[in-house]
Scaffold this active site. Structure first.
Site, short mmCIF file in Angstrom:
data_model
loop_
_atom_site.label_atom_id
_atom_site.label_comp_id
_atom_site.label_asym_id
_atom_site.label_seq_id
_atom_site.Cartn_x
_atom_site.Cartn_y
_atom_site.Cartn_z
N LYS B 77 0.84 -1.20 0.00
CA LYS B 77 0.00 0.00 0.00
C LYS B 77 0.88 1.25 0.00
CE LYS B 77 -4.00 1.89 2.52
NZ LYS B 77 -4.93 1.68 3.64
N SER B 152 -9.76 1.80 2.51
CA SER B 152 -8.83 2.55 1.69
C SER B 152 -7.78 1.69 0.98
CB SER B 152 -8.11 3.58 2.56
OG SER B 152 -7.34 2.93 3.55
N SER B 176 -10.19 -0.65 6.61
CA SER B 176 -9.55 -0.41 5.31
C SER B 176 -8.89 -1.62 4.68
CB SER B 176 -8.51 0.70 5.44
OG SER B 176 -9.15 1.93 5.61
#
Lengths: 89, 467
Positions: B77, B152, B176
């Site tokens: 990420k 996210s 997330s």
């Protein structure tokens, strides 16, 4: 706090009535109304001390053993170890 | 072995047998990304260091010093730092920034010979539930490209679901990892708070953030968790001693909140959830109702605490120390211009909310109240987990939504209403796909601190229903 008060407060205290920020202020007011529901939660006295964080207990019992929360008990020695590992001490 | 469908075990066997090299797997990962990224927009950039990682992995394998993740391609990420590589948290304000050090989890994975392939798209500073709030644009769902991948960690989940990588690192502050895993039909673990070091993770909500794995299978997620977890001298809140809960003979006791029908979950999701629980019962587990009064208020608590912490964490982005810098006539104007240009709308909204709920006159009404209510919520979950081993809920109220469908921020926030509790309490939770037709839907198991092994066992049993 009433919704109108929230909106007025947001506009006055945070956005100062800036142009083009009406929608932004409305969205924030909506969010503050939403989060304002926190005041409807009946919080008992024993957890209302905000100095206690979520891991305030040293030990939390679980079904098959114990989980030791090391923040308070181990933090000073860990910090010292870190200083040594970084050759600061 | 078909690369896009292979799990980590199969890849490891192929590497050990000499059928493929780490370089081959890296090449295949890049091929899939090249083929799919125009549609999905899941990958922000390929790491320049990936070839070096693959060479090192091949050397480790040749010398017989490989570990379970040696040679395995992993996506990261875009809020986890790798030394010398760009990292932006999908924000314009970190444009051009290269990290001076690597996150602890990255160091651990590199030491074990993992190959870090690419930066995965995300919502800006991990604020969002759809990966629509990214400076790089929306990430789309591999199962339906008109729909979002969730957020996210949407890029990480979409990369795993599309077959580009078998494993990805995400971060979970309010769901997330689990929400995009549910939307994309993969497995996502939010570990116990502190079980993986946050050192090198760009902070959003410091008391809530956790790094965790997204994987095709629960077994693969377990491998990544085992490789990345553990104590860190750079980060004092890591925990090194865990209660190793395990599946008892005769199965575990699965608790189901008795007020789930008040939370607004789609009929189809509830049907899949109940069918999954029935199948778990057939496999020897016990299902019981538990009282979790007040879980529906988790959103109000979370959206006070998280913006409060975010407003504090993001104060460091001032145009002087990191990335974007817009000059002004004086220091304050420089700050204002840099932040106005650098932060997106959602980040700005949360900073304003955070500063507001911490400000004099409102702190008692909002922040202090939320902290007390959070403690209470933690006690409610701890009490419930004295009578059951895990708590089960659907991960999300419904399937992945279409891009642009959630225009109102509060509506978007409500999407997280089933995942926030694990972050507020610090407890671990895992999302695993349920047996259902149409778009993927996930079931979420939540356990007591340090009891990830119970979660993996439940997730593996749930997976076996699908296969």
């Amino acid at each position: 706090m009433a919704e109108d008060d929230i909106k007025r407060s947001v506009r006055l205290s945070l956005l100062e009535g800036g142009k083009g920020e009406e929608q932004f202020a409305d969205e924030i007011a909506d969010i503050l109304t939403f989060v304002g529901e926190v005041q409807e939660i009946a919080v008992s006295e024993d957890v209302s001390d905000v100095k206690q964080n979520v891991f305030r207990d040293d030990t939390v019992t679980v079904s098959e053993g114990t989980y030791r929360e090391p923040f308070l008990s181990q933090a000073p020695s860990r910090f010292k170890n870190w200083l040594v590992s970084k050759k600061i001490l | 072995m078909k690369y896009e469908e292979a799990d980590v075990q199969q890849m490891r066997r192929a590497l050990e047998d000499g059928d493929v090299t780490a370089k081959d797997l890296l090449r295949q990962a890049r091929d899939v990304i090249e083929r799919t990224n125009g549609t999905l927009n899941a990958c922000v950039a390929l790491y320049e260091s990936a070839d070096r990682d693959a060479d090192r992995a091949d050397d480790l394998l040749k010398s017989g010093n490989g570990s379970p993740l040696t040679g395995i391609p992993i996506a990261v990420k875009d809020n986890i730092c790798i030394e010398g590589q760009p990292v932006t948290a999908a924000s314009k304000i970190l444009e051009g920034f290269r990290s001076p050090y690597s996150a602890t989890v990255i160091e651990k994975l590199q030491q074990q010979g993992a190959v870090l392939v690419c930066r995965a798209n995300m919502d800006e500073f991990a604020m969002g539930s759809s990966t629509e709030h990214s400076v790089y644009g929306t990430t789309y769902n591999p199962h339906d490209t008109e729909r979002v991948a969730g957020g996210s960690s949407g890029g990480s989940a979409a990369l795993v679901a599309s077959g580009a990588v078998p494993l990805a690192l995400g971060s979970d502050t309010g769901g997330s990892i689990r929400q995009p895993a549910s939307f994309c039909g993969v497995v996502g673990l939010k570990p116990t708070y502190g079980s993986l070091s946050r050192h090198g993770l760009i902070a959003l909500g410091s008391s809530l953030d956790v790094i965790g794995p997204i994987a095709r299978t629960a077994a693969d997620a377990e491998l990544l968790f085992a490789a990345a977890r553990g104590e860190d001298t750079c980060y004092d809140s890591t925990v090194d001693s865990f209660a190793r809960g395990s599946c008892k003979e005769g199965g575990v006791v699965i608790g189901v909140p008795d007020n789930l029908d008040e939370i607004g979950i789609a009929k189809e999701t509830m049907a899949a959830f109940e069918e999954t629980l029935d199948r778990m019962k057939q496999r020897g587990h016990t299902v019981a109702k538990v009282s979790l009064a007040g879980i529906e208020k988790a959103g109000s608590i979370y959206y006070i605490i998280q913006p409060a912490e975010a407003s504090s964490n993001l104060a460091r982005f001032d145009g002087i120390r990191y990335g974007l810098s817009v000059p002004g006539d004086d220091l304050w104007e420089g700050y204002r211009k840099t932040r106005s240009e650098g932060f997106g709308d959602e980040v700005s909204r949360r900073i304003v909310i955070g500063t507001y709920v911490l400000s004099a006159g409102y702190r008692d009404a909002y922040y202090n109240r939320a902290v007390a209510a959070r403690n209470q919520l933690r006690n409610i979950f701890a009490d419930a987990l004295t009578s059951v081993d895990v708590i089960a809920m659907p991960t999300t109220p419904d399937v992945a939504f279409k891009e642009g469908a959630m225009q109102n921020p509060v509506t978007m926030y409500a999407e997280d209403r089933l995942t926030l509790q694990a972050n507020l309490t610090g407890m671990p939770a895992i999302s695993v796909p349920m047996h259902c037709s149409g778009l993927p839907r996930g079931i979420q198991y939540l356990a007591n601190y340090g009891c990830e092994s119970v979660l993996f066992a439940c997730a593996k049993d749930t997976e076996s229903q699908i296969s």
